[in-house]
Design a protein around this motif. Structure first.
Motif, PDB file in Angstrom:
ATOM      1  N   MET A   1       0.845  -1.189   0.000  1.00  0.00           N
ATOM      2  CA  MET A   1       0.000   0.000   0.000  1.00  0.00           C
ATOM      3  C   MET A   1       0.884   1.243   0.000  1.00  0.00           C
ATOM      4  O   MET A   1       1.932   1.264   0.637  1.00  0.00           O
ATOM      5  N   GLN A   2       0.454   2.281  -0.693  1.00  0.00           N
ATOM      6  CA  GLN A   2       1.237   3.502  -0.775  1.00  0.00           C
ATOM      7  C   GLN A   2       1.327   4.184   0.587  1.00  0.00           C
ATOM      8  O   GLN A   2       0.388   4.190   1.366  1.00  0.00           O
ATOM      9  N   SER A   3       2.535   4.748   0.885  1.00  0.00           N
ATOM     10  CA  SER A   3       2.728   5.445   2.159  1.00  0.00           C
ATOM     11  C   SER A   3       1.748   6.602   2.294  1.00  0.00           C
ATOM     12  O   SER A   3       1.459   7.301   1.316  1.00  0.00           O
ATOM     13  N   ALA A   4       1.249   6.778   3.507  1.00  0.00           N
ATOM     14  CA  ALA A   4       0.322   7.890   3.765  1.00  0.00           C
ATOM     15  C   ALA A   4       1.079   9.210   3.677  1.00  0.00           C
ATOM     16  O   ALA A   4       2.199   9.347   4.169  1.00  0.00           O
ATOM     17  N   ARG A   5       0.446  10.193   3.049  1.00  0.00           N
ATOM     18  CA  ARG A   5       1.064  11.510   2.863  1.00  0.00           C
ATOM     19  C   ARG A   5       0.513  12.457   3.930  1.00  0.00           C
ATOM     20  O   ARG A   5      -0.697  12.673   4.024  1.00  0.00           O
ATOM     21  N   ILE A   6       1.418  13.038   4.716  1.00  0.00           N
ATOM     22  CA  ILE A   6       1.041  13.844   5.866  1.00  0.00           C
ATOM     23  C   ILE A   6       1.519  15.284   5.679  1.00  0.00           C
ATOM     24  O   ILE A   6       2.677  15.514   5.304  1.00  0.00           O
ATOM     25  N   ALA A   7       0.635  16.248   5.940  1.00  0.00           N
ATOM     26  CA  ALA A   7       1.017  17.661   5.986  1.00  0.00           C
ATOM     27  C   ALA A   7       1.300  18.035   7.433  1.00  0.00           C
ATOM     28  O   ALA A   7       0.423  17.909   8.301  1.00  0.00           O
ATOM     29  N   LEU A   8       2.521  18.468   7.719  1.00  0.00           N
ATOM     30  CA  LEU A   8       2.921  18.845   9.071  1.00  0.00           C
ATOM     31  C   LEU A   8       3.127  20.358   9.126  1.00  0.00           C
ATOM     32  O   LEU A   8       4.009  20.892   8.449  1.00  0.00           O
ATOM     33  N   ILE A   9       2.309  21.057   9.941  1.00  0.00           N
ATOM     34  CA  ILE A   9       2.357  22.518  10.034  1.00  0.00           C
ATOM     35  C   ILE A   9       2.836  22.900  11.433  1.00  0.00           C
ATOM     36  O   ILE A   9       2.119  22.717  12.430  1.00  0.00           O
ATOM     37  N   GLU A  10       4.051  23.430  11.501  1.00  0.00           N
ATOM     38  CA  GLU A  10       4.677  23.776  12.784  1.00  0.00           C
ATOM     39  C   GLU A  10       5.706  24.872  12.516  1.00  0.00           C
ATOM     40  O   GLU A  10       6.588  24.723  11.670  1.00  0.00           O
ATOM     41  N   ASP A  11       5.580  26.004  13.236  1.00  0.00           N
ATOM     42  CA  ASP A  11       6.483  27.128  12.974  1.00  0.00           C
ATOM     43  C   ASP A  11       7.851  26.976  13.633  1.00  0.00           C
ATOM     44  O   ASP A  11       8.836  27.547  13.176  1.00  0.00           O
ATOM     45  N   ASP A  12       7.936  26.197  14.706  1.00  0.00           N
ATOM     46  CA  ASP A  12       9.222  25.983  15.371  1.00  0.00           C
ATOM     47  C   ASP A  12      10.029  24.974  14.546  1.00  0.00           C
ATOM     48  O   ASP A  12       9.668  23.789  14.457  1.00  0.00           O
ATOM     49  N   GLU A  13      11.131  25.451  13.977  1.00  0.00           N
ATOM     50  CA  GLU A  13      11.878  24.615  13.030  1.00  0.00           C
ATOM     51  C   GLU A  13      12.427  23.353  13.684  1.00  0.00           C
ATOM     52  O   GLU A  13      12.384  22.264  13.094  1.00  0.00           O
ATOM     53  N   ILE A  14      12.936  23.487  14.904  1.00  0.00           N
ATOM     54  CA  ILE A  14      13.508  22.319  15.591  1.00  0.00           C
ATOM     55  C   ILE A  14      12.427  21.267  15.862  1.00  0.00           C
ATOM     56  O   ILE A  14      12.605  20.076  15.602  1.00  0.00           O
ATOM     57  N   VAL A  15      11.292  21.727  16.406  1.00  0.00           N
ATOM     58  CA  VAL A  15      10.174  20.801  16.680  1.00  0.00           C
ATOM     59  C   VAL A  15       9.659  20.181  15.383  1.00  0.00           C
ATOM     60  O   VAL A  15       9.359  18.981  15.308  1.00  0.00           O
ATOM     61  N   ARG A  16       9.560  21.022  14.345  1.00  0.00           N
ATOM     62  CA  ARG A  16       9.041  20.537  13.050  1.00  0.00           C
ATOM     63  C   ARG A  16       9.944  19.440  12.484  1.00  0.00           C
ATOM     64  O   ARG A  16       9.465  18.382  12.035  1.00  0.00           O
ATOM     65  N   GLN A  17      11.267  19.669  12.506  1.00  0.00           N
ATOM     66  CA  GLN A  17      12.183  18.681  11.947  1.00  0.00           C
ATOM     67  C   GLN A  17      12.174  17.382  12.754  1.00  0.00           C
ATOM     68  O   GLN A  17      12.186  16.288  12.185  1.00  0.00           O
ATOM     69  N   ALA A  18      12.152  17.521  14.071  1.00  0.00           N
ATOM     70  CA  ALA A  18      12.142  16.323  14.920  1.00  0.00           C
ATOM     71  C   ALA A  18      10.858  15.510  14.704  1.00  0.00           C
ATOM     72  O   ALA A  18      10.895  14.276  14.572  1.00  0.00           O
ATOM     73  N   THR A  19       9.718  16.214  14.674  1.00  0.00           N
ATOM     74  CA  THR A  19       8.435  15.535  14.458  1.00  0.00           C
ATOM     75  C   THR A  19       8.397  14.873  13.091  1.00  0.00           C
ATOM     76  O   THR A  19       7.916  13.739  12.943  1.00  0.00           O
ATOM     77  N   SER A  20       8.912  15.567  12.083  1.00  0.00           N
ATOM     78  CA  SER A  20       8.943  15.016  10.729  1.00  0.00           C
ATOM     79  C   SER A  20       9.771  13.733  10.676  1.00  0.00           C
ATOM     80  O   SER A  20       9.375  12.736  10.057  1.00  0.00           O
ATOM     81  N   GLN A  21      10.916  13.754  11.352  1.00  0.00           N
ATOM     82  CA  GLN A  21      11.771  12.566  11.364  1.00  0.00           C
ATOM     83  C   GLN A  21      11.075  11.392  12.050  1.00  0.00           C
ATOM     84  O   GLN A  21      11.143  10.253  11.593  1.00  0.00           O
ATOM     85  N   TRP A  22      10.404  11.661  13.171  1.00  0.00           N
ATOM     86  CA  TRP A  22       9.669  10.593  13.855  1.00  0.00           C
ATOM     87  C   TRP A  22       8.605   9.973  12.934  1.00  0.00           C
ATOM     88  O   TRP A  22       8.467   8.751  12.860  1.00  0.00           O
ATOM     89  N   LEU A  23       7.889  10.829  12.266  1.00  0.00           N
ATOM     90  CA  LEU A  23       6.813  10.336  11.391  1.00  0.00           C
ATOM     91  C   LEU A  23       7.375   9.565  10.203  1.00  0.00           C
ATOM     92  O   LEU A  23       6.804   8.549   9.779  1.00  0.00           O
ATOM     93  N   GLN A  24       8.497  10.041   9.662  1.00  0.00           N
ATOM     94  CA  GLN A  24       9.108   9.328   8.547  1.00  0.00           C
ATOM     95  C   GLN A  24       9.618   7.956   8.972  1.00  0.00           C
ATOM     96  O   GLN A  24       9.495   6.975   8.226  1.00  0.00           O
ATOM     97  N   LEU A  25      10.174   7.877  10.174  1.00  0.00           N
ATOM     98  CA  LEU A  25      10.607   6.578  10.692  1.00  0.00           C
ATOM     99  C   LEU A  25       9.427   5.629  10.876  1.00  0.00           C
ATOM    100  O   LEU A  25       9.589   4.404  10.806  1.00  0.00           O
ATOM    101  N   ALA A  26       8.262   6.187  11.125  1.00  0.00           N
ATOM    102  CA  ALA A  26       7.040   5.374  11.281  1.00  0.00           C
ATOM    103  C   ALA A  26       6.436   4.986   9.929  1.00  0.00           C
ATOM    104  O   ALA A  26       5.416   4.294   9.878  1.00  0.00           O
ATOM    105  N   GLY A  27       7.053   5.459   8.820  1.00  0.00           N
ATOM    106  CA  GLY A  27       6.605   5.040   7.495  1.00  0.00           C
ATOM    107  C   GLY A  27       5.754   6.037   6.747  1.00  0.00           C
ATOM    108  O   GLY A  27       5.208   5.715   5.686  1.00  0.00           O
ATOM    109  N   PHE A  28       5.640   7.265   7.247  1.00  0.00           N
ATOM    110  CA  PHE A  28       4.817   8.278   6.592  1.00  0.00           C
ATOM    111  C   PHE A  28       5.657   9.131   5.637  1.00  0.00           C
ATOM    112  O   PHE A  28       6.861   9.326   5.839  1.00  0.00           O
ATOM    113  N   ASP A  29       5.001   9.640   4.620  1.00  0.00           N
ATOM    114  CA  ASP A  29       5.612  10.607   3.704  1.00  0.00           C
ATOM    115  C   ASP A  29       5.191  11.997   4.188  1.00  0.00           C
ATOM    116  O   ASP A  29       4.004  12.343   4.129  1.00  0.00           O
ATOM    117  N   VAL A  30       6.140  12.790   4.675  1.00  0.00           N
ATOM    118  CA  VAL A  30       5.819  14.045   5.360  1.00  0.00           C
ATOM    119  C   VAL A  30       6.199  15.250   4.494  1.00  0.00           C
ATOM    120  O   VAL A  30       7.295  15.307   3.938  1.00  0.00           O
TER     121      VAL A  30
END
Length: 448
Positions: A1-30
């Protein structure tokens, strides 16, 4: 099945990058966004399976963004990320239609788990909606040969093309996959559609009646022939004759049918007159007729001008839910929706009876709201004490395994019931009940 595509909206760059990495490790396309309005503009033109947004953004708050997304028709689930002081705002977001809110600081596993649930629910709802739209739009050949899989699209194209060619056809396919529907579609799409479509099941005719059934007879031709009778070949003149299970046709009849097709004539039993006929023959078989030991090759080559192969249901699993809902609505327009457990049961089952079996299960489900799909398939009651999350795949697998064991035993012993009883250590009554349960007939396994 195709990876789920997620829109992540967060103004704090550090939090945004960390959250994006977590989601990508879980198999999501962020896809990351630092501003709400920037994200809104992209989401209008691109598909996302879920949207994660912080409540407090530099250009717009998360609640206003949620309202804009809903007003613009975006159906993807929205998860709100909040600080401790934003809980009231998050609760408001839930009332507006947000899927969930998650407080900072959050555990990555909790976020990925909730996103997975949101995506699964969204995709299920989208699939149901798309199936409903598809079924509501059916027309022409697609109303008869239902399915959105690539193999069904190719099959419809092939049927439409061959229907216009006035030639004999052999249709191959397992029991219950819709060979007569395809044959009828060939007839209705041909220049012969204003004449008769005449189906005949070669496996259902006693050998001593075969000649009379196909060729007809004159009055007094044999004991009991009080009146003249038109045979199927003559009755199908200018139309289409459908010979189902043609591999079951007796050898002597194969010779007569071949001659009749070569000369375009029939002679009734007890008669001497040659009657001209003009017909198209569509034959159907469960096994390859080429080099078949019990099928005349000269008749095979006469029929084998065009071939159509109908795939079994297991080769087009993506059509199972569509077909089930189609048949259920045909039987009862107010049929209840299919539960997740029912879907799992259907997708786990092997469907040995193909579309015919699926139709029967769908009809039973639509007309008896006390039965789940699993109960119908396994032919056993599920007690209310059983957890809903348990037993769904297992019961269906047990059903398939038991049927396979019986089939193999019947095949090994060529339908000899006493031998099967001895091998499986089953009383006659129990074996009969199980054969009836699985739709098995000893005559299907005998040599004669």
């Amino acid at each position: 099945m195709q990876s789920a595509r997620i829109a992540l909206i967060e103004d704090d760059e550090i939090v945004r990058q960390a959250t994006s990495q977590w989601l990508q490790l879980a198999g999501f396309d962020v896809v990351e966004f630092g501003l709400g309005n920037e994200a809104f503009d992209v989401i209008q033109h691109q598909a996302f399976d879920a949207i994660i947004s912080d409540v407090r953004l530099p250009d717009i708050d998360g609640i206003t963004l949620l309202e804009k997304l809903i007003d613009s028709g975006v159906s993807a689930p929205v998860l709100i990320i909040t600080g401790h002081g934003d809980v009231d705002m998050a609760v408001k977001a839930l009332h507006l239609g947000a899927f969930d809110f998650i407080e900072k600081p959050f555990q990555p596993d909790r976020l990925s788990s909730r996103v997975s649930q949101a995506v699964e629910q969204f995709r299920a709802q989208t699939s149901t909606q798309l199936r409903g739209e598809y079924l509501a739009s059916l027309s022409g050949l697609e109303k008869v040969l239902v399915g959105q899989s690539e193999v069904m699209k190719r099959l419809r194209e092939q049927v439409a093309r061959i229907a216009l060619i006035d030639t004999n056809v052999i249709i191959y396919g397992e029991t219950g996959c819709g060979k007569e529907l395809v044959a009828n579609s060939l007839h209705k799409g041909s220049g012969r559609k204003s004449y008769q479509f005449v189906p005949i099941n070669c496996g259902a005719i006693p050998e001593n009646l075969f000649e009379s059934e196909l060729f007809g007879h004159e009055a007094g031709a044999f004991t009991g022939a009080a009146k003249k009778r038109i045979g199927k070949l003559e009755y199908a003149d200018k139309g289409t004759l459908f010979l189902d299970e043609i591999e079951s046709m007796p050898t002597a009849m194969q010779v007569k049918v071949l001659r009749s097709l070569q000369e375009n004539t029939v002679e009734r039993v007890g008669g001497n007159k040659q009657i001209n006929i003009d017909l198209r023959v569509v034959a159907a078989a469960k096994e390859d007729l080429r080099d078949h030991p019990e099928f005349r090759q000269d008749l095979y080559y006469r029929l084998n001008v065009a071939q159509i192969y109908i795939p079994p249901l297991r080769e087009r699993g993506e059509d199972i839910l569509t077909l089930f809902e189609h048949f259920a609505k045909e039987s009862n327009p107010n049929a209840r929706p299919v539960s997740d457990a029912d879907k799992k049961a259907m997708m786990s089952y092997g469907w040995p009876g193909n579309v015919r079996e699926l139709r029967n299960v769908a009809m039973r489900f639509a007309l008896d709201d006390t039965m789940s799909v699993l109960e119908i398939l396994s032919n056993r009651p599920v007690t209310s004490s059983e957890p809903n999350s348990m037993g769904v795949p297992l019961a269906v697998q047990l059903h398939n395994f038991e049927r396979k064991v019986l089939e193999e035993a019947l095949s090994r012993h060529q339908g000899r019931i006493n031998d099967v009883m001895q091998e499986l250590d089953l009383p006659r009554r129990t074996l009969n009940q199980k054969m009836q349960k699985f739709g098995l007939n000893r005559t299907d396994f005998t040599d004669s």
